[in-house]
Design a protein around this motif. Sequence first.
Motif, PDB file in Angstrom:
ATOM      1  N   UNK A 176       0.806  -1.210   0.000  1.00 37.28           N
ATOM      2  CA  UNK A 176       0.000   0.000   0.000  1.00 37.28           C
ATOM      3  C   UNK A 176       0.838   1.257   0.000  1.00 37.28           C
ATOM      4  N   UNK A 177       2.052   1.158   0.562  1.00 37.72           N
ATOM      5  CA  UNK A 177       2.960   2.301   0.622  1.00 37.72           C
ATOM      6  C   UNK A 177       4.372   1.843   0.258  1.00 37.72           C
ATOM      7  N   UNK A 178       4.862   2.149  -0.943  1.00 32.83           N
ATOM      8  CA  UNK A 178       6.244   1.789  -1.273  1.00 32.83           C
ATOM      9  C   UNK A 178       7.267   2.562  -0.446  1.00 32.83           C
ATOM     10  N   UNK A 179       6.873   3.735   0.055  1.00 33.13           N
ATOM     11  CA  UNK A 179       7.753   4.544   0.902  1.00 33.13           C
ATOM     12  C   UNK A 179       7.077   4.714   2.262  1.00 33.13           C
ATOM     13  N   UNK A 180       7.773   4.359   3.321  1.00 33.93           N
ATOM     14  CA  UNK A 180       7.228   4.523   4.669  1.00 33.93           C
ATOM     15  C   UNK A 180       8.233   5.268   5.533  1.00 33.93           C
ATOM     16  N   UNK A 181       7.755   5.782   6.659  1.00 35.17           N
ATOM     17  CA  UNK A 181       8.633   6.475   7.588  1.00 35.17           C
ATOM     18  C   UNK A 181       8.185   6.190   9.014  1.00 35.17           C
ATOM     19  N   UNK A 182       9.109   6.349   9.943  1.00 31.17           N
ATOM     20  CA  UNK A 182       8.831   6.097  11.356  1.00 31.17           C
ATOM     21  C   UNK A 182       9.562   7.125  12.205  1.00 31.17           C
ATOM     22  N   UNK A 183       8.933   7.506  13.311  1.00 24.29           N
ATOM     23  CA  UNK A 183       9.534   8.424  14.274  1.00 24.29           C
ATOM     24  C   UNK A 183       9.549   7.746  15.640  1.00 24.29           C
ATOM     25  N   UNK A 184      10.578   8.001  16.417  1.00 22.46           N
ATOM     26  CA  UNK A 184      10.579   7.473  17.774  1.00 22.46           C
ATOM     27  C   UNK A 184      11.287   8.432  18.718  1.00 22.46           C
ATOM     28  N   UNK A 185      10.877   8.401  19.986  1.00 20.92           N
ATOM     29  CA  UNK A 185      11.467   9.222  21.039  1.00 20.92           C
ATOM     30  C   UNK A 185      11.383   8.421  22.325  1.00 20.92           C
ATOM     31  N   UNK A 186      12.525   8.311  23.030  1.00 19.07           N
ATOM     32  CA  UNK A 186      12.517   7.476  24.213  1.00 19.07           C
ATOM     33  C   UNK A 186      13.474   7.922  25.296  1.00 19.07           C
ATOM     34  N   UNK A 187      13.376   7.241  26.437  1.00 21.80           N
ATOM     35  CA  UNK A 187      14.205   7.506  27.602  1.00 21.80           C
ATOM     36  C   UNK A 187      14.632   6.172  28.191  1.00 21.80           C
ATOM     37  N   UNK A 188      15.904   6.077  28.613  1.00 12.65           N
ATOM     38  CA  UNK A 188      16.402   4.819  29.155  1.00 12.65           C
ATOM     39  C   UNK A 188      17.356   5.065  30.320  1.00 12.65           C
ATOM     40  N   UNK A 189      17.436   4.064  31.192  1.00 17.35           N
ATOM     41  CA  UNK A 189      18.358   4.077  32.340  1.00 17.35           C
ATOM     42  C   UNK A 189      19.385   2.971  32.139  1.00 17.35           C
ATOM     43  N   UNK A 190      20.664   3.287  32.331  1.00 14.16           N
ATOM     44  CA  UNK A 190      21.730   2.307  32.150  1.00 14.16           C
ATOM     45  C   UNK A 190      22.647   2.298  33.366  1.00 14.16           C
ATOM     46  N   UNK A 191      23.295   1.170  33.583  1.00 13.71           N
ATOM     47  CA  UNK A 191      24.140   1.059  34.778  1.00 13.71           C
ATOM     48  C   UNK A 191      25.568   1.526  34.538  1.00 13.71           C
ATOM     49  N   UNK A 192      25.886   1.912  33.290  1.00 10.09           N
ATOM     50  CA  UNK A 192      27.210   2.502  33.035  1.00 10.09           C
ATOM     51  C   UNK A 192      27.160   3.323  31.754  1.00 10.09           C
ATOM     52  N   UNK A 193      28.216   4.089  31.542  1.00 11.55           N
ATOM     53  CA  UNK A 193      28.356   4.843  30.297  1.00 11.55           C
ATOM     54  C   UNK A 193      29.798   4.827  29.886  1.00 11.55           C
TER      55      UNK A 193
END
Length: 277
Positions: A259-276
């Motif tokens: 139905x759509x030869x071209x598609x797009x997606x958006x995302x926004x999130x937040x995460x917690x990690x035990x190191x960097x």
Amino acid sequence: MLFSQSTRSFLSALVLVTPLWAFAETSEKQEVHAKDYLVGASLVSSTAHIGTGERKTSLKPVWYFQLGPVRVSRSQGSTLLGAGRRSGETGLSTELLAAQDWNIGLSLRVNNGRTFDNDPLFVGLPDIPATLRARVSARRPVGERWSWYASMDQDILGKGGGLRAGGGVNYRYPVSDATHLDFGLSAGWADARYMKTQFGITPEAAQRVGRAPYHLGSGWEGIQAGVKFTTALSQRWVVFGGVDLSRLQGDAARSPLVGRPITHAFNLGLAYRNRRD
């Protein structure tokens, strides 16, 4: 078909043998990070190629857990915790080789199935069952900011998933010590079994829903481009997001299921990690 069966057998053997070998070869660096983890969530708004292509918005979990050389990751979890361009695979994964800038890995991931029960255009077409795919990938940085990767994955349960291969390039732009942008461009190829399952209509299915059959063989499936951002709010918290574009190619794009030869997606999130890193 012989090539596909051989590839499936080879990847299945790797899946069984590699975890044992990887545990035996665990390095001191892996032991230091043997209990790394990350948990978070991402708000995703996207469209699909197949069917009516309606936009869907959902809240999806993001996680990453490591036990020795074995990692379990969902969505962007591996890239959010990973240092530099040395990111891991989605799913259950381990490294086969990590030396002299090369990173060769093996992963297992669930490939969700598909149903047309809620699609008014194609209701009655047979469902595609979920399956398990084994994936071998290779990554290598080129200079300070560029990297390339290549991968091959195979349906190891024989659910019609076939074989796929692909590759691409990434460019990382450091905005600041805490923020960076990642630009990516990739392309994918698939064998005839995968293409027929995903984009084809068999004569039996066509007769059932009153549509013309659609046959296709192996070929290029599509190209993808995207930009992502990651910002460390602190040593533990990270915010992330991005935009992805996907365009089908060739016979896949001409499928009557698309139905759509071209598609797009958006995302926004937040995460917690035990190191960097």
